[in-house]
Design a protein around this motif. Structure first.
Motif, mmCIF file in Angstrom:
data_model
loop_
_atom_site.group_PDB
_atom_site.id
_atom_site.type_symbol
_atom_site.label_atom_id
_atom_site.label_comp_id
_atom_site.label_asym_id
_atom_site.label_seq_id
_atom_site.Cartn_x
_atom_site.Cartn_y
_atom_site.Cartn_z
ATOM 1 N N LEU A 188 -0.576 13.890 1.036
ATOM 2 C CA LEU A 188 -1.111 12.760 0.274
ATOM 3 C C LEU A 188 -0.191 12.333 -0.857
ATOM 4 C CD1 LEU A 188 -4.964 13.182 0.008
ATOM 5 C CD2 LEU A 188 -3.652 11.304 0.980
ATOM 6 N N SER A 189 0.367 13.324 -1.567
ATOM 7 C CA SER A 189 1.196 12.954 -2.711
ATOM 8 C C SER A 189 2.441 12.221 -2.240
ATOM 9 C CB SER A 189 1.571 14.196 -3.522
ATOM 10 O OG SER A 189 2.217 15.117 -2.688
ATOM 11 N N ALA A 190 2.990 12.672 -1.099
ATOM 12 C CA ALA A 190 4.164 11.984 -0.565
ATOM 13 C C ALA A 190 3.801 10.556 -0.203
ATOM 14 C CB ALA A 190 4.689 12.720 0.657
ATOM 15 N N LEU A 191 2.655 10.411 0.433
ATOM 16 C CA LEU A 191 2.209 9.073 0.834
ATOM 17 C C LEU A 191 2.056 8.191 -0.396
ATOM 18 C CD1 LEU A 191 1.250 7.342 3.236
ATOM 19 C CD2 LEU A 191 -1.071 8.002 2.624
ATOM 20 N N LEU A 192 1.475 8.775 -1.436
ATOM 21 C CA LEU A 192 1.249 8.024 -2.662
ATOM 22 C C LEU A 192 2.572 7.535 -3.249
ATOM 23 C CD1 LEU A 192 -1.096 7.283 -4.646
ATOM 24 C CD2 LEU A 192 -0.320 9.220 -6.009
ATOM 25 N N ILE A 193 3.538 8.454 -3.306
ATOM 26 C CA ILE A 193 4.815 8.101 -3.923
ATOM 27 C C ILE A 193 5.536 7.041 -3.089
ATOM 28 C CG2 ILE A 193 7.114 8.982 -4.473
ATOM 29 C CD1 ILE A 193 5.700 11.567 -5.334
ATOM 30 N N VAL A 194 5.504 7.237 -1.782
ATOM 31 C CA VAL A 194 6.172 6.261 -0.922
ATOM 32 C C VAL A 194 5.503 4.903 -1.067
ATOM 33 C CG1 VAL A 194 6.583 5.650 1.474
ATOM 34 C CG2 VAL A 194 7.032 7.962 0.691
ATOM 35 N N THR A 195 4.165 4.909 -1.104
ATOM 36 C CA THR A 195 3.448 3.643 -1.248
ATOM 37 C C THR A 195 3.781 2.976 -2.572
ATOM 38 O OG1 THR A 195 1.657 4.798 -0.132
ATOM 39 C CG2 THR A 195 1.188 2.593 -0.963
ATOM 40 N N LEU A 196 3.812 3.795 -3.625
ATOM 41 C CA LEU A 196 4.144 3.254 -4.940
ATOM 42 C C LEU A 196 5.540 2.637 -4.942
ATOM 43 C CD1 LEU A 196 2.837 5.737 -7.650
ATOM 44 C CD2 LEU A 196 2.325 3.310 -7.369
ATOM 45 N N THR A 197 6.475 3.362 -4.350
ATOM 46 C CA THR A 197 7.850 2.864 -4.306
ATOM 47 C C THR A 197 7.910 1.542 -3.564
ATOM 48 O OG1 THR A 197 8.518 5.160 -4.202
ATOM 49 C CG2 THR A 197 10.198 3.520 -3.771
ATOM 50 N N GLY A 198 7.276 1.540 -2.392
ATOM 51 C CA GLY A 198 7.264 0.309 -1.604
ATOM 52 C C GLY A 198 6.588 -0.812 -2.361
ATOM 53 N N GLY A 199 5.468 -0.476 -2.984
ATOM 54 C CA GLY A 199 4.724 -1.474 -3.758
ATOM 55 C C GLY A 199 5.583 -2.047 -4.859
ATOM 56 N N ALA A 200 6.312 -1.160 -5.530
ATOM 57 C CA ALA A 200 7.158 -1.621 -6.635
ATOM 58 C C ALA A 200 8.224 -2.574 -6.116
ATOM 59 C CB ALA A 200 7.802 -0.423 -7.328
ATOM 60 N N LEU A 201 8.796 -2.217 -4.968
ATOM 61 C CA LEU A 201 9.845 -3.074 -4.421
ATOM 62 C C LEU A 201 9.301 -4.455 -4.100
ATOM 63 C CD1 LEU A 201 11.785 -0.614 -2.129
ATOM 64 C CD2 LEU A 201 12.695 -1.866 -4.074
ATOM 65 N N ILE A 202 8.091 -4.469 -3.519
ATOM 66 C CA ILE A 202 7.502 -5.770 -3.176
ATOM 67 C C ILE A 202 7.154 -6.534 -4.455
ATOM 68 C CG2 ILE A 202 5.503 -6.873 -2.100
ATOM 69 C CD1 ILE A 202 5.542 -4.539 -0.087
ATOM 70 N N TYR A 203 6.617 -5.812 -5.422
ATOM 71 C CA TYR A 203 6.285 -6.434 -6.709
ATOM 72 C C TYR A 203 7.518 -7.091 -7.311
ATOM 73 C CZ TYR A 203 4.765 -6.669 -11.589
ATOM 74 O OH TYR A 203 4.467 -7.083 -12.845
ATOM 75 N N GLY A 204 8.643 -6.409 -7.175
ATOM 76 C CA GLY A 204 9.880 -6.948 -7.733
ATOM 77 C C GLY A 204 10.321 -8.225 -7.044
ATOM 78 N N THR A 205 9.954 -8.364 -5.762
ATOM 79 C CA THR A 205 10.401 -9.564 -5.043
ATOM 80 C C THR A 205 9.594 -10.788 -5.443
ATOM 81 O OG1 THR A 205 8.887 -9.111 -3.241
ATOM 82 C CG2 THR A 205 11.123 -8.256 -3.017
ATOM 83 N N LEU A 206 8.439 -10.579 -6.099
ATOM 84 C CA LEU A 206 7.583 -11.719 -6.413
ATOM 85 C C LEU A 206 8.302 -12.752 -7.280
ATOM 86 C CD1 LEU A 206 4.189 -9.909 -7.052
ATOM 87 C CD2 LEU A 206 5.025 -11.034 -4.990
ATOM 88 N N ASP A 207 9.177 -12.237 -8.156
ATOM 89 C CA ASP A 207 9.885 -13.150 -9.044
ATOM 90 C C ASP A 207 11.227 -13.590 -8.491
ATOM 91 O OD1 ASP A 207 8.237 -13.727 -10.988
ATOM 92 O OD2 ASP A 207 9.008 -12.307 -12.483
ATOM 93 N N MET A 208 11.571 -13.093 -7.317
ATOM 94 C CA MET A 208 12.912 -13.364 -6.810
ATOM 95 C C MET A 208 13.028 -14.792 -6.300
ATOM 96 S SD MET A 208 14.380 -10.323 -4.572
ATOM 97 C CE MET A 208 14.805 -8.778 -5.310
ATOM 98 N N PRO A 209 14.233 -15.324 -6.335
ATOM 99 C CA PRO A 209 14.429 -16.634 -5.695
ATOM 100 C C PRO A 209 14.162 -16.514 -4.196
ATOM 101 C CG PRO A 209 16.519 -15.668 -6.377
ATOM 102 C CD PRO A 209 15.449 -14.817 -6.939
ATOM 103 N N ALA A 210 13.705 -17.596 -3.598
ATOM 104 C CA ALA A 210 13.379 -17.555 -2.175
ATOM 105 C C ALA A 210 14.638 -17.334 -1.347
ATOM 106 C CB ALA A 210 12.716 -18.869 -1.768
ATOM 107 N N PHE A 211 14.435 -16.857 -0.122
ATOM 108 C CA PHE A 211 15.571 -16.588 0.764
ATOM 109 C C PHE A 211 16.300 -17.892 1.080
ATOM 110 C CE2 PHE A 211 17.235 -16.178 5.128
ATOM 111 C CZ PHE A 211 18.205 -15.235 4.850
ATOM 112 N N GLY A 212 17.584 -17.892 0.804
ATOM 113 C CA GLY A 212 18.371 -19.080 1.113
ATOM 114 C C GLY A 212 18.219 -20.200 0.110
ATOM 115 N N ASP A 213 17.563 -19.933 -1.017
ATOM 116 C CA ASP A 213 17.376 -20.957 -2.037
ATOM 117 C C ASP A 213 18.733 -21.374 -2.617
ATOM 118 O OD1 ASP A 213 16.701 -22.508 -4.119
ATOM 119 O OD2 ASP A 213 15.515 -21.024 -5.205
#
Lengths: 533, 501, 151, 285
Positions: free
Chosen positions: D90-115
């Motif tokens: 479970l803890s591994a799953l949690l950490i992996v999910t958090l990491t993935g979540g953070a990465l996606i969260y970071g993309t929210l402010d990113m310029p769009a692909f090919g912008d």
């Protein structure tokens, strides 16, 4: 030679001695010769070379104002530098004269008991003396701290000399408490002092010992420190100096009793505990300044704590059957006289100079008395292999010299004239009975001090006189009859007689000692209390 | 040629490392590596002198403007770290001859020294570069070669393989976090050059643009770097890796690898994100101080429980890293100066102590506490070096270890953080315990039957050990020069990007 | 793996394929600056030819065709070629890897070879450095893995 | 545009399925094949994103050579993965999910692909793509003032105006980036490959005869204590397993020649022995 340069000479002598001891390790006679020669040379330099220079009239305006001897400058606030002043000289004089006695005694004791690792033993002694000189002549808090730690480390092999698991455990307690207090409290205090008093980088005194006190000068120069911080730092310093053995950090002193007797004498009289109380006096005078402490008026706890330690340690001493343990608790109690003197000095005003004089005097008086007592205890152990008070019935008849010296030293401890102990107690009492503001009224805490001094005198008599009584007025026990023995070896007897004579001589010829402490008094700035806060 | 020193600092070990493959057997690879590291050390001194005298130096590879190609930028900060790394590299390389011959199969000494030089090349490159992606590439070189060097193990100790494997996994996680962070930053700033990235980021932060991306990039970089510098609780890879690696490798790694990671962290936090962001917008100070403070205490306790002395020192390294992290997390000049100067002092002390243990291993075939018993008489010089180093670890006044702690302590009080000062002191106390345990065994213990006939280690090894320990003592006594350099570096870092503005 | 050598179809087909793979590998390396590809990809393709040879004809045959010591030496040589190009530029008076200097400039020119011709030469040389190293390292890795299996 | 999105969606779905299958499969042979498939799918994704060079590399390295190398490893390791005691960490799953979540969260402010307005396009790289970057005159390069000055004036523009303008032109922008502007990085990438190879040689090469002889002489000095299995504190170093059953590497056996050789072989087995568990722990981080 320039006055402050002498400090380096005084430090170099024991260090050279250490090298000689190491080199002559294989030839015991040469080695012991080196020890004695070193001790004699050190005493000569300190008493004949340095003392006259300090006692000149214009010391505080002349020599003191000269720049310190800076051995190594590391970074601002951190420098190994040395400066000679009366308080340090008191300590250096006591230590160097008693080291000579102690060396004579140690030779007799170590040979008499056929101890092992003697080269290491003498080597550590010499290194410890080197650090004692460093402590005595340190001109800033950092230097004092360094040599304070060197003293702790160099005495560890001495305390654990026997190498038995018990000895090692006790020595670890010794080391543990001293290092813990010095690192976690004292060093924090030192760092904090450098920060809150502006530091050398900004043109302030930083950690340099200053006439009137670093804090006082900083405040006078427009600096700003919260009263609470000063109070906190004072607590950090007092408890950080674990060697002063103020309760409850006194546990290391009884633990160190496993050491051979010369080491105990060294710990209790010559160097270690004296380094503690000396440091307490020095930081009170030169770091905080009695004026500052009087102004924050939050230091009464020190007198209460010292009084508590005096009384409680005396009580405990009364019920110790092991002679050395009894002496150890006696030391704890006696040290607190000096701490009480420092505490009284923090009341400021007219009390401060007298109290500091009392503290200085008691360093001397206690050193001579206590070393005699330990010499006697070791003498009894060497000659009769006895360690307990209850075994001493009638021993005075077999060892008249030893027990006579013991009796004289006991009287000094109690404070009976004509011994040195009387002098210091007199000063202390007059300090306690001097009104701080000159109006003639005494504060509660001063009355408390007076009561403690009288009570402790009674208690001192209560645990020393029975021993003397046993030794001279009780018949020999049957067991002792079966094991005849005589006096201890000659070096031992010689040493303890010298120190006993010294105890009495200090009363009659106290010129040097009094001159020194008066010089110290002269060094107090005229304006003691300054409303810097 | 003087102008090319920045490039040669890294290119020379790289080319020399590759050439080592062709040098053949015997002492030739060692002699070659020693010569090269010696030259690199000399160059680092020249570079440091140049930077101190005339300010930052830039070198453009391929002569492209630094925003387009890759540029090296050397300022007071990385000039200092370069000096530390190349000094340690030169000494450990010279030291390694007998030790490596003893511990590594002799048919692959040339490969060993090739990897060794590539490690040094990587570490120097990370330090010298002014390009964020270049950091990652060189990090790969240094890590990859280190994995292999560690995996060789002390006389092919098989536990080294497990230790190395764990290092591989955690190190790769750390590196990929770094890469992700750098990628995100590149995405929003459009540049990889550090100076340029700093400028662009300041504007973006000021205008509150891309704030979520910046935040995530920061988080990934911080976690990745913490893994690399083995900040508690991300330290698991370190103790066994140091314990089971060949002696000389431990000496090199312990003194340089984590230091370089610390440098990178300081560079990213202060140089690229800027202290207003790192310690203002995101309050990383509290997190870092908590981790480092707990780490100091925890690792101290662990160190006191180890029976292999190499392990003791490895755990102690973690604690010392904790001090360094505490220093820069305080975000003031004294603290940062303390950190930087402790990078030097700890590298010297720990390097020297591991080399001393290498001498013991060479003579006795092991470094457990029982091996060291009673060695004070048999190997007086080595053991004296070890003891002097131990005093440094404790932070005894007059040793190098004290200077760093002093400044970190001043920094703690400047920041008004008394608690962390107490933690530092408790850490020193734990150091007293674990050092004293070993030193007591050395001087007061009775020698084991196996080590009765041990003699002093060969002169070349002892001399190298003493060079490092002696320098740490010199840095403790005449510390003004090192503190001045560190203070310059600290000022440069606090001002944003190393004085380029 | 032994019985792979008995597969006639495999052997014949491999013998035909391998030269083509090698030529394609060189093509990819050389034409990196024109189309997709370059040293990394080309090197891997080259290596796959050798590994295929090793798989089908056995390890000893591979060792004969590509002696391990030579392969390892070439791996180092590749990096040396790359960094050598850089060092050559440095010695010629430019910065490290400044290809403009790869052909020594004419007397008195501030920046030589601005037409990019030297640039192309530099790129091709370094791409070959990359290709050689990648190819030989892949073969080495393959050698090492199989070596242990037969030990 | 829509077509591209549909293709992307399908590929993403397939990639996810393959990745999950790789995790769940216990037959390592099948896993190896699936990683090949995964790489091929990824190559398709890259192509779809117009990153042809990346796709090419992915196909050659990911699908091609690494599959062969993993197969080579399987010869040693065997194709069966050991059953794990705990199916879900479970803890591994949690950490992996958090990491993935953070990465996606970071993309929210990113310029769009090919912008085309993205900083990557506008800041410096337009000039790179146009290959219109002037080189720094050699004499100016060594002091940062010159470069900082350049930075303020937006990089190479003043150099572009310089009479010594550089006209080099390479058709494949990726290659010009890799092999020219950032060729210094590429040099180190090559060195990374080389160090991987050297590491393999150092760790896995069999010992020559003379070496074995030397090793036997040396072991006579080895203290048995060093070879004893040292148990670490279980709390702090959870993942350290005792490497071999106690007694299997006693000092006596170690002195024998055969043991020396066996050790080399063992070291390879050791990796296989520990790998799955270690990887587990790695996931947790």
């Amino acid at each position: 030679m320039d006055l402050h340069t002498y400090s380096v000479v005084a430090m170099a002598i024991p260090l050279l001695g250490a090298a000689a001891i190491l080199a002559f390790g294989r030839w015991p006679n040469l080695r012991e010769g080196a020890t004695l020669l070193t001790a004699a040379a050190l005493l000569a330099v300190v008493s004949c070379g340095i003392a006259p220079l300090v006692l000149v009239d214009g010391f505080w305006t002349g020599a003191w104002e000269a720049p310190a001897f800076e051995l190594i400058h590391m970074v601002p606030d951190l420098a190994l530098s040395f400066k000679i002043e009366p308080l340090g000289l008191v300590y250096a004089l006591v230590a160097s004269s008693l080291w000579l006695m102690n060396s004579v005694y140690a030779i007799g004791y170590m040979r008499g008991n056929k101890e092992e690792h003697q080269t290491r033993f003498y080597l550590c002694f010499a290194v410890a003396m080197f650090s004692v000189m460093g402590i005595a002549f340190a001109s800033n808090m950092f230097t004092l701290f360094v040599f304070y730690e060197v003293l702790t480390l160099s005495t560890f092999p001495l305390v654990s000399h026997k190498g038995t698991p018990h000895a090692v455990r006790s020595a670890s307690t010794y080391l543990g408490i001293l290092v813990f207090t010095s690192v976690c409290l004292l060093l924090v205090g030192v760092i904090a002092t450098a920060v809150v008093t502006g530091g050398a980088e900004n043109g302030y005194a930083g950690l340099d010992f200053t006439r009137g006190g670093v804090f006082l000068n900083y405040l006078n120069e427009g600096g700003d420190v919260a009263k609470g911080i000063v109070g906190l730092l004072f607590i950090l310093y007092i408890y950080g100096i674990g060697k002063a053995a103020l309760m409850p950090s006194h546990r290391w002193l009884p633990a160190a009793m496993v050491a051979p007797t010369p080491v105990s004498a060294f710990l209790h009289a010559v160097a270690v505990v004296k380094a503690g109380v000396f440091s307490v006096l020095k930081i009170t005078v030169y770091i905080f300044g009695t004026g500052t402490l009087a102004a924050i008026s939050g230091t009464d706890w020190l007198i209460y704590m010292a009084g508590f330690t005096i009384v409680v340690a005396s009580f405990i001493a009364m019920f110790q059957d092991n002679l050395k343990r009894r002496l150890a608790y006696s030391t704890i109690s006696q040290l607190s006289y000096i701490i009480m003197a420092a505490g009284l000095a923090t009341l400021g005003g007219a009390v401060a100079p007298i109290a500091i004089m009392a503290g200085g005097m008691h360093i001397i008086a206690h050193a001579f008395g206590k070393i005699t007592l330990f010499f006697a205890a070791g003498s009894i152990y060497t000659a009769a292999h006895k360690t307990d008070v209850s075994q001493l019935d009638g021993i005075g008849r077999r060892m008249p010299w030893t027990m006579a010296a013991f009796a004289i030293a006991s009287l000094s401890m109690i404070g009976v004239p004509p011994t040195a102990g009387f002098l210091s107690k007199w000063y202390l009492l007059s300090g306690a009975l001097t009104s701080a503001d000159g109006g003639g009224t005494l504060s509660t805490v001063q009355w408390y001090a007076v009561v403690v001094i009288f009570l402790s005198t009674v208690l001192n008599a209560g645990y020393f006189l029975p021993i003397v009584h046993r030794a001279f007025f009780r018949p020999l026990s049957a067991d002792a009859e079966a094991h005849p023995h005589g006096e201890a070896p000659k070096p031992i007897v010689l040493a303890l007689c010298c120190t006993a004579v010294g105890t009495v001589a200090l009363f009659f010829c106290s010129d040097l000692a009094v001159a020194l402490v008066e010089q110290l008094q002269a060094g107090f700035p005229s304006s003691l209390v300054n409303g810097g806060f | 040629m003087i102008d090319s020193i920045p490039a040669l600092m890294v290119v020379l070990p790289l080319m020399a490392g590759v050439i080592t493959v062709f040098t053949g057997k015997g002492d030739k690879p060692w002699a070659w590596a020693t010569a090269i590291t010696g030259i690199v050390f000399a160059m680092s001194i020249a570079l440091l002198a140049e930077v101190t005298a005339h300010g930052p130096v830039t070198y453009n590879f391929g002569n492209w403007p630094s925003q387009y190609g890759i540029a090296y930028t050397i300022d007071a900060m990385n000039g200092f770290v370069l000096f530390v790394v190349s000094l340690i590299a030169a000494v450990t390389t010279y030291y390694s001859r007998l030790s490596v011959k003893d511990e590594i199969p002799n048919d692959r000494l040339h490969i060993f020294y090739a990897l060794w030089l590539l490690t040094i090349c990587g570490l120097l490159g990370i330090t010298i570069t002014g390009d964020t992606f270049n950091v990652y590439v060189l990090l790969e070189i240094s890590s990859l070669t280190l994995y292999a060097l560690i995996a060789m193990g002390y006389r092919r100790d098989r536990r080294a393989l497990t230790a190395s494997l764990r290092y591989v996994i955690l190190g790769s996680v750390g590196a990929s976090f770094l890469l992700l962070g750098i990628g995100y930053l590149m995405m929003i700033t459009g540049t990889l050059n550090m100076v340029d990235m700093h400028d662009r980021l300041q504007v973006l932060i000021h205008n509150d643009e891309y704030s979520r991306t910046i935040m995530v990039a920061y988080a990934f970089l911080l976690v990745g770097l913490s893994l690399k510098l083995a900040l508690f609780p991300l330290h698991m890879w370190l103790p066994n890796a140091y314990t089971y690696a060949p002696s000389a490798v431990t000496g090199l790694v312990a003194a340089t690898a984590t230091k370089v990671a610390v440098y990178m962290t300081i560079r990213f936090l202060f140089g690229i994100f800027g202290r207003d962001f790192s310690f203002g917008a995101v309050e990383s100070s509290d997190v870092l101080l908590t981790c480092a403070g707990l780490g100091v205490l925890y690792t101290g306790i662990q160190a006191a429980r180890q029976n292999n002395v190499k392990s003791v020192l490895a755990w102690s390294s973690l604690g010392q890293i904790g001090y360094i992290v505490i220093g820069f997390s305080l975000n003031n000049e004294n603290g940062l100066t303390g950190s930087v100067v402790h990078i030097l002092n700890h590298a010297l002390i720990k390097g020297g102590m591991f080399l001393a243990l290498g001498c013991v291993a060479y003579r006795l075939g092991g470094t457990r506490l029982t091996h060291l018993k009673g060695l004070g008489r048999k190997m007086p010089w080595t053991m004296a070096a070890f003891t002097a180093g131990g005093l440094g670890l404790i932070g005894f006044p007059l040793t190098g270890g004290f200077i760093g702690k002093w400044y970190i302590g001043l920094g703690a009080l400047d920041a008004g953080n008394w608690l962390i000062l107490v933690v530092i002191m408790l850490g020193s106390l734990l150091a007293v315990i674990y050092v004293f345990r070993v030193v007591y065994a050395i001087y007061f213990g009775e020698a084991e039957p196996d080590s009765v006939h041990a003699t002093e280690a060969p002169a070349s090894m002892v001399v190298c050990t003493w060079i490092l320990i002696g320098m740490s003592l010199v840095c403790g006594l005449w510390s003004e020069w090192s503190v001045d350099l560190a203070a310059n570096a600290a000022k440069a870092m606090l001002a944003g990007f190393g004085g380029a503005h | 793996m032994k019985n792979m050598e008995d597969q006639v179809v495999l052997r014949v087909f491999s013998k035909i394929m391998i030269p083509f793979i090698i030529i394609f590998g060189f093509y990819v390396i050389t034409h990196g600056e024109l189309g997709p590809g370059g040293g990394f990809q080309g090197g891997v393709i080259l290596a796959s030819a050798f590994i295929l040879y090793g798989l089908v004809f056995g390890k000893d045959q591979l060792a004969e065709a590509a002696p391990p010591r030579v392969v390892e030496g070439l791996a180092a040589f590749g990096v040396l070629l790359y960094s050598g190009v850089g060092a050559w530029c440095l010695l010629a008076g430019g910065n490290f890897l400044d290809y403009s200097y790869i052909i020594p400039p004419a007397e008195g020119a501030v920046i030589p070879h601005l037409d990019g011709g030297a640039e192309i030469w530099g790129m091709i040389l370094v791409e070959y450095g990359v290709g050689i190293t990648v190819c030989t390292v892949m073969i080495t890795v393959y050698n090492m893995i199989t070596e242990e299996a037969e030990a | 545009m829509l077509n591209l999105l549909v293709i992307d969606g399908v590929l993403l779905f397939l990639v996810t399925i393959t990745a999950l299958a790789v995790i769940e499969m216990r037959n390592l042979f099948a896993v190896t094949m699936l990683t090949g498939v995964y790489s091929l799918l990824m190559a398709a994704v890259w192509t779809n994103m117009h990153a042809v060079d990346v796709a090419f590399t992915e196909a050659a390295v990911g699908a091609g050579i690494s599959t062969i190398l993993i197969l080579g490893t399987l010869v040693h390791v065997g194709v069966k993965e050991r059953r794990r005691e705990k199916s879900l960490n479970l803890s591994a799953l949690l950490i992996v999910t958090l990491t993935g979540g953070a990465l996606i969260y970071g993309t929210l402010d990113m310029p769009a692909f090919g912008d085309p307005e993205a900083p990557v396009q506008t800041h410096r790289f337009q000039k790179l793509f146009d290959q219109n970057v002037g080189k720094v005159p050699v004499t100016d390069t060594h002091h940062v003032e010159a470069v900082a000055h350049g930075a303020e004036q937006h990089g190479g523009e003043q150099h572009g105006a310089h009479e010594d303008e550089f006209h080099g032109h390479v058709y494949n922008t990726v290659t010009s980036l890799l092999a020219d502007y950032r060729s210094f990085d590429t040099m180190f990438e090559t060195a990374v490959i080389l160090s991987a190879g050297l590491s393999m040689i150092m760790l896995l090469r069999r010992r020559s005869d003379e070496e074995i002889e030397a090793a036997t002489q040396r072991t006579e000095r080895v203290d048995p204590d060093t070879i004893k299995t040292e148990r670490m504190d279980p709390k702090t170093t959870q993942t350290v397993r005792v490497d071999s059953p106690p007694g299997s590497d006693s000092s006596g056996a170690d002195k024998k020649l055969a043991a020396e050789i066996a050790e080399a072989v063992d070291s390879a087995e050791q990796i296989q022995h520990d790998a799955p568990e270690e990887t587990d722990k790695g996931d947790q981080v």
